[in-house]
Each structure stands twice: as C-alpha cells, then as structure tokens.
Design a protein around this motif. Structure first.
Motif, PDB file in Angstrom:
ATOM      1  N   SER A   1      -0.562  18.229   9.904  1.00 62.37           N
ATOM      2  CA  SER A   1       0.838  18.156   9.492  1.00 62.37           C
ATOM      3  C   SER A   1       0.960  17.637   8.066  1.00 62.37           C
ATOM      4  O   SER A   1       0.102  16.892   7.569  1.00 62.37           O
ATOM      5  CB  SER A   1       1.614  17.235  10.436  1.00 62.37           C
ATOM      6  OG  SER A   1       1.260  15.882  10.202  1.00 62.37           O
ATOM      7  N   THR A   2       2.046  18.028   7.431  1.00 62.47           N
ATOM      8  CA  THR A   2       2.334  17.544   6.087  1.00 62.47           C
ATOM      9  C   THR A   2       2.464  16.032   6.081  1.00 62.47           C
ATOM     10  O   THR A   2       1.968  15.348   5.172  1.00 62.47           O
ATOM     11  CB  THR A   2       3.632  18.177   5.566  1.00 62.47           C
ATOM     12  OG1 THR A   2       3.447  19.597   5.469  1.00 62.47           O
ATOM     13  CG2 THR A   2       4.008  17.622   4.209  1.00 62.47           C
TER      14      THR A   2
ATOM     15  N   ARG B   1      -6.685  15.359  15.057  1.00 66.52           N
ATOM     16  CA  ARG B   1      -6.775  16.297  16.169  1.00 66.52           C
ATOM     17  C   ARG B   1      -5.872  17.507  15.963  1.00 66.52           C
ATOM     18  O   ARG B   1      -6.005  18.506  16.671  1.00 66.52           O
ATOM     19  CB  ARG B   1      -6.400  15.584  17.477  1.00 66.52           C
ATOM     20  CG  ARG B   1      -7.415  14.525  17.878  1.00 66.52           C
ATOM     21  CD  ARG B   1      -7.080  13.897  19.210  1.00 66.52           C
ATOM     22  NE  ARG B   1      -8.071  12.895  19.593  1.00 66.52           N
ATOM     23  CZ  ARG B   1      -8.032  12.212  20.726  1.00 66.52           C
ATOM     24  NH1 ARG B   1      -7.044  12.424  21.594  1.00 66.52           N
ATOM     25  NH2 ARG B   1      -8.981  11.326  21.002  1.00 66.52           N
ATOM     26  N   SER B   2      -4.962  17.424  15.007  1.00 64.53           N
ATOM     27  CA  SER B   2      -4.077  18.555  14.730  1.00 64.53           C
ATOM     28  C   SER B   2      -4.799  19.682  13.994  1.00 64.53           C
ATOM     29  O   SER B   2      -4.240  20.777  13.837  1.00 64.53           O
ATOM     30  CB  SER B   2      -2.880  18.097  13.894  1.00 64.53           C
ATOM     31  OG  SER B   2      -3.330  17.464  12.693  1.00 64.53           O
TER      32      SER B   2
ATOM     33  N   ALA C   1     -15.423   5.193  17.958  1.00 63.11           N
ATOM     34  CA  ALA C   1     -13.995   5.190  18.289  1.00 63.11           C
ATOM     35  C   ALA C   1     -13.381   3.791  18.392  1.00 63.11           C
ATOM     36  O   ALA C   1     -12.400   3.589  19.089  1.00 63.11           O
ATOM     37  CB  ALA C   1     -13.745   5.966  19.580  1.00 63.11           C
ATOM     38  N   ASP C   2     -13.945   2.832  17.663  1.00 64.52           N
ATOM     39  CA  ASP C   2     -13.323   1.507  17.612  1.00 64.52           C
ATOM     40  C   ASP C   2     -12.139   1.492  16.659  1.00 64.52           C
ATOM     41  O   ASP C   2     -11.284   0.604  16.735  1.00 64.52           O
ATOM     42  CB  ASP C   2     -14.346   0.455  17.156  1.00 64.52           C
ATOM     43  CG  ASP C   2     -15.483   0.303  18.149  1.00 64.52           C
ATOM     44  OD1 ASP C   2     -15.216   0.412  19.363  1.00 64.52           O
ATOM     45  OD2 ASP C   2     -16.631   0.085  17.722  1.00 64.52           O
ATOM     46  N   ARG C   3     -12.138   2.457  15.731  1.00 66.22           N
ATOM     47  CA  ARG C   3     -11.044   2.614  14.771  1.00 66.22           C
ATOM     48  C   ARG C   3     -10.713   4.088  14.661  1.00 66.22           C
ATOM     49  O   ARG C   3     -11.520   4.938  15.034  1.00 66.22           O
ATOM     50  CB  ARG C   3     -11.453   2.077  13.385  1.00 66.22           C
ATOM     51  CG  ARG C   3     -11.621   0.578  13.302  1.00 66.22           C
ATOM     52  CD  ARG C   3     -12.129   0.177  11.918  1.00 66.22           C
ATOM     53  NE  ARG C   3     -13.536   0.520  11.740  1.00 66.22           N
ATOM     54  CZ  ARG C   3     -14.157   0.534  10.565  1.00 66.22           C
ATOM     55  NH1 ARG C   3     -13.474   0.289   9.449  1.00 66.22           N
ATOM     56  NH2 ARG C   3     -15.441   0.830  10.490  1.00 66.22           N
ATOM     57  N   THR C   4      -9.557   4.397  14.123  1.00 60.80           N
ATOM     58  CA  THR C   4      -9.208   5.794  13.921  1.00 60.80           C
ATOM     59  C   THR C   4     -10.060   6.380  12.802  1.00 60.80           C
ATOM     60  O   THR C   4     -10.569   5.658  11.936  1.00 60.80           O
ATOM     61  CB  THR C   4      -7.730   5.964  13.552  1.00 60.80           C
ATOM     62  OG1 THR C   4      -7.503   5.400  12.237  1.00 60.80           O
ATOM     63  CG2 THR C   4      -6.824   5.287  14.574  1.00 60.80           C
ATOM     64  N   ALA C   5     -10.204   7.700  12.796  1.00 64.67           N
ATOM     65  CA  ALA C   5     -10.988   8.370  11.754  1.00 64.67           C
ATOM     66  C   ALA C   5     -10.419   8.114  10.359  1.00 64.67           C
ATOM     67  O   ALA C   5     -11.191   7.874   9.423  1.00 64.67           O
ATOM     68  CB  ALA C   5     -11.074   9.858  12.043  1.00 64.67           C
TER      69      ALA C   5
ATOM     70  N   HIS D   1     -13.352   7.454  -5.049  1.00 61.31           N
ATOM     71  CA  HIS D   1     -13.108   8.836  -4.644  1.00 61.31           C
ATOM     72  C   HIS D   1     -13.956   9.133  -3.408  1.00 61.31           C
ATOM     73  O   HIS D   1     -15.148   8.793  -3.376  1.00 61.31           O
ATOM     74  CB  HIS D   1     -13.490   9.816  -5.756  1.00 61.31           C
ATOM     75  CG  HIS D   1     -12.603   9.749  -6.956  1.00 61.31           C
ATOM     76  ND1 HIS D   1     -12.492   8.614  -7.741  1.00 61.31           N
ATOM     77  CD2 HIS D   1     -11.788  10.686  -7.516  1.00 61.31           C
ATOM     78  CE1 HIS D   1     -11.647   8.850  -8.726  1.00 61.31           C
ATOM     79  NE2 HIS D   1     -11.210  10.090  -8.614  1.00 61.31           N
ATOM     80  N   ILE D   2     -13.341   9.756  -2.408  1.00 63.06           N
ATOM     81  CA  ILE D   2     -14.078  10.070  -1.186  1.00 63.06           C
ATOM     82  C   ILE D   2     -13.846  11.516  -0.782  1.00 63.06           C
ATOM     83  O   ILE D   2     -12.805  12.103  -1.072  1.00 63.06           O
ATOM     84  CB  ILE D   2     -13.687   9.142  -0.021  1.00 63.06           C
ATOM     85  CG1 ILE D   2     -12.204   9.303   0.344  1.00 63.06           C
ATOM     86  CG2 ILE D   2     -14.017   7.695  -0.357  1.00 63.06           C
ATOM     87  CD1 ILE D   2     -11.795   8.549   1.606  1.00 63.06           C
ATOM     88  N   GLU D   3     -14.836  12.074  -0.118  1.00 60.45           N
ATOM     89  CA  GLU D   3     -14.662  13.365   0.535  1.00 60.45           C
ATOM     90  C   GLU D   3     -14.367  13.121   2.011  1.00 60.45           C
ATOM     91  O   GLU D   3     -14.901  12.184   2.612  1.00 60.45           O
ATOM     92  CB  GLU D   3     -15.920  14.233   0.394  1.00 60.45           C
ATOM     93  CG  GLU D   3     -16.154  14.722  -1.017  1.00 60.45           C
ATOM     94  CD  GLU D   3     -17.111  15.907  -1.097  1.00 60.45           C
ATOM     95  OE1 GLU D   3     -17.362  16.537  -0.037  1.00 60.45           O
ATOM     96  OE2 GLU D   3     -17.583  16.200  -2.199  1.00 60.45           O
ATOM     97  N   VAL D   4     -13.519  13.960   2.574  1.00 60.80           N
ATOM     98  CA  VAL D   4     -13.167  13.831   3.985  1.00 60.80           C
ATOM     99  C   VAL D   4     -13.292  15.190   4.657  1.00 60.80           C
ATOM    100  O   VAL D   4     -13.265  16.228   4.002  1.00 60.80           O
ATOM    101  CB  VAL D   4     -11.734  13.285   4.173  1.00 60.80           C
ATOM    102  CG1 VAL D   4     -11.606  11.879   3.606  1.00 60.80           C
ATOM    103  CG2 VAL D   4     -10.698  14.211   3.543  1.00 60.80           C
ATOM    104  N   GLU D   5     -13.438  15.158   5.977  1.00 58.98           N
ATOM    105  CA  GLU D   5     -13.523  16.374   6.779  1.00 58.98           C
ATOM    106  C   GLU D   5     -12.237  16.511   7.585  1.00 58.98           C
ATOM    107  O   GLU D   5     -11.922  15.645   8.405  1.00 58.98           O
ATOM    108  CB  GLU D   5     -14.720  16.319   7.717  1.00 58.98           C
ATOM    109  CG  GLU D   5     -16.058  16.057   7.039  1.00 58.98           C
ATOM    110  CD  GLU D   5     -16.477  17.179   6.121  1.00 58.98           C
ATOM    111  OE1 GLU D   5     -16.237  18.366   6.485  1.00 58.98           O
ATOM    112  OE2 GLU D   5     -17.034  16.891   5.057  1.00 58.98           O
TER     113      GLU D   5
END
Length: 336
Positions: free
Chosen positions: A60-61, A54-55, A25-29, A44-48
């Motif tokens: 949100s769009t 947290r939304s 948690a030193d930086r945002t996800a 190219h990256i995959e994200v979760e």
C-alpha cells in the motif's frame, strides 16, 4: 569507522542480511530493516518488498510512505528495493506482457513512495518488451530499474549476453545494471567448503573446489558429480550454488559492461579473508569503477546465512568495515 570513498559512492547495507532476525519474528520486518540505521551501520539500506510486508506484491501507498518517512527521521533512506516478477499466475498460466506490467507497477510505485532510487530484478527476467514499456513509467516516477547480474551470469556467458545487449540498446538512465561480485570469486568460502567436506562429498572434488575453483575443468567436474548422484542429500541445495550463485570471472571480463553500471552488491559469504578472497574482488572492482567514473551505491549483502548461524548485525558491521577499507584502497590504487 568507514574510510572516505570517491565522490558519488555510497556504501550501504542490505536488510536481507538480517533475514534470520526477521524469521525469529521478535520484531516486525520494517523494525528489523530500520535497525541497520538505528544501530549506526549505514545511512542507506536495501530492502526486499516481499520481506517487508505481507501485502506484497501490491504494497500500500500508506505503508511505503510511512517507512520512507520513518527512515528519514533517523537520517536514513532506502537506496534500492528488491522486487519480484512472477511470470506465472496461481493457476499455472503464463502471464501476458500486460499482466507482467501490472504485476510490477505497484512495486514501482511503492518504491517511489519510499523515496528509493530504484527497484531491482534479476538480469534478463523482464525481457526487452517489458523493459521498453516500463521506461515511461520509470521516467514518470524518477526511478531506476536495476537488472542484477551475479554468479555465473558474466557478459561472456551466452545465456546472459542478450540481456546485456538489451541494456545497451535501451540506453536509458532509468534502466541500469547492478553487478554482484559473486561473479568475481577467486576462491570459494572456507566455511562453505567445510560444509561440503563434512557432509561427505567426494574428497577429490572437495580438493578441486578448494584449490582449482577457477579452472574451467572444475565446472565440468561439478556437473559430473551431480549427475552421478554422489552429492549427499543434506547439502544438495548448497551444492547448487556451484552452478548458479558462485562465479569464477575476473574483473577484466566485466570491464566492457561497467559503463552500464549504477550499483553493485558486495556479496560475501563469510569473513575469512586470510588470503584476500573476500577483499580482493572489492579492491579490483573499486579500481575499475573509479576508472569509468562510477557513481552509485555499493551494498553489503550476506549470502552465508544459508549455512552459518553468525549474528547478522555483527557480521554486517564487520563486513562494512572490511569493504570500506577495500573500496578505498582499490580506488586509491589508480593514483599510486
């Protein structure tokens, strides 16, 4: 330096690899995920989704659009998004098909806003009814829903076979298979075996796991030891990988379903490749994919963070180099 891959193949990296950095948690996800591109590991990256905001499960769009635009400014993009389908309400009631659809729709729309190719779910979780209902929405958003098969979910597994049959029956470019090569493990990770041995797992089972992983009789021994209560409590969670996350199939076992495939996870646990236990499954898969004219992403995904404290960025970089060479070798083997 990555080596040239066949046309239509893209080597990507998963932001899941950097989970320890996210937890710090030193930086945002989103900052952590973007570092894979900023540090030059991948374009190219995959994200979760559940890790980014947290939304979740209703991102949100605005945040999805902003993230996609941020990556575009550094010449990157999201390839595949890891989604989730919670079949139970917080009150413990099973969701109806309408509610399951409503749970996924915001995730799919966020995926489209990021400019990603598609969203990933575990093989068979959506089920034939929901998959069929989702096709028009996927067509509208120009997205692919990837069903991920991994570990012991090979086509020959009776529990997984119906899900493969559903994909073939739907026969849509918007509903495709993602294969995780954790299905194709010739041997267990050396660092994993060390964890079990150090914890005091019965020595005979450790020997069998080390020397006879692909013997079907070893699977029965794993269950017997679990039922006997001989698994040390401190490695009980790790031990369960033997029943779910680690597979023992060969490339021949998955060849029949490769025409359904549009992506693959190059799952790795550690980088001990002294006997090609990491690289050989990648070579085998590359040759088989080249043979069927595959096009899509092949993503570096690190599972060993469960028991290793190695630097996630350095580990991912090293694996991408190894994977690039193995993919190129495997694809080139057809011309040899």
């Amino acid at each position: 330096m990555t080596r040239a891959l066949p046309t239509g193949w893209t080597l990507s990296a998963s932001a899941f690899n950097l989970t320890p950095t996210v937890i710090a948690a030193d930086r945002t996800a989103p900052d952590v995920a973007a570092s894979l591109i900023e540090e030059g590991l991948a374009t190219h990256i995959e994200v979760e989704l559940g890790q980014l905001w947290r939304s979740f499960p209703e991102p949100s769009t605005a945040e999805a659009t902003a993230f996609g635009e941020r990556l575009a400014r550094i010449d990157g993009r999201v390839s595949i998004v890891g989604g989730s389908l919670d079949d139970w309400t917080p009150a413990g009631r099973r969701r109806s098909e309408d509610e399951r659809y409503a749970f996924l729709e915001p995730q799919l729309r966020a995926t489209a806003e990021m400019g990603a190719t598609g969203l990933r779910l575990p093989l068979g979780q959506a089920g034939p009814v929901l998959l069929g209902r989702l096709v028009p929405l996927l067509e509208e958003l120009d997205l692919v829903l990837f069903e991920e098969a991994q570990g012991q979910g090979a086509p020959g597994n009776p529990g997984a076979a119906p899900a493969y049959e559903t994909l073939a029956r739907i026969d849509s470019p918007h509903v495709r298979l993602l294969l995780d090569i954790s299905m194709l493990m010739p041997a267990l990770p050396t660092t994993y075996l060390e964890q079990l041995e150090t914890a005091g797992l019965p020595s005979d089972l450790v020997r069998r796991l080390r020397d006879e992983w692909q013997d079907p009789a070893t699977a029965a021994a794993v269950v017997d030891v679990l039922r006997s209560g001989a698994v040390p409590p401190q490695v009980h969670t790790l031990y369960m990988n033997l029943l779910v996350r680690f597979g023992r199939s060969s490339i021949a076992d998955v060849v029949p379903v490769l025409p359904l495939l549009s992506a693959a996870h190059l799952k790795f646990w550690d980088l001990d490749d002294s006997d090609a236990r990491v690289s050989q499954p990648i070579r085998d898969l590359a040759a088989a994919l080249h043979r069927v004219g595959f096009a899509g992403t092949l993503c570096s995904e690190w599972g060993g963070q469960e028991w290793l404290d190695d630097d996630p960025l350095a580990t991912t970089r090293a694996h991408l180099e190894l994977a690039s060479a193995a993919l190129a070798d495997g694809a080139a083997s057809l011309a040899a």
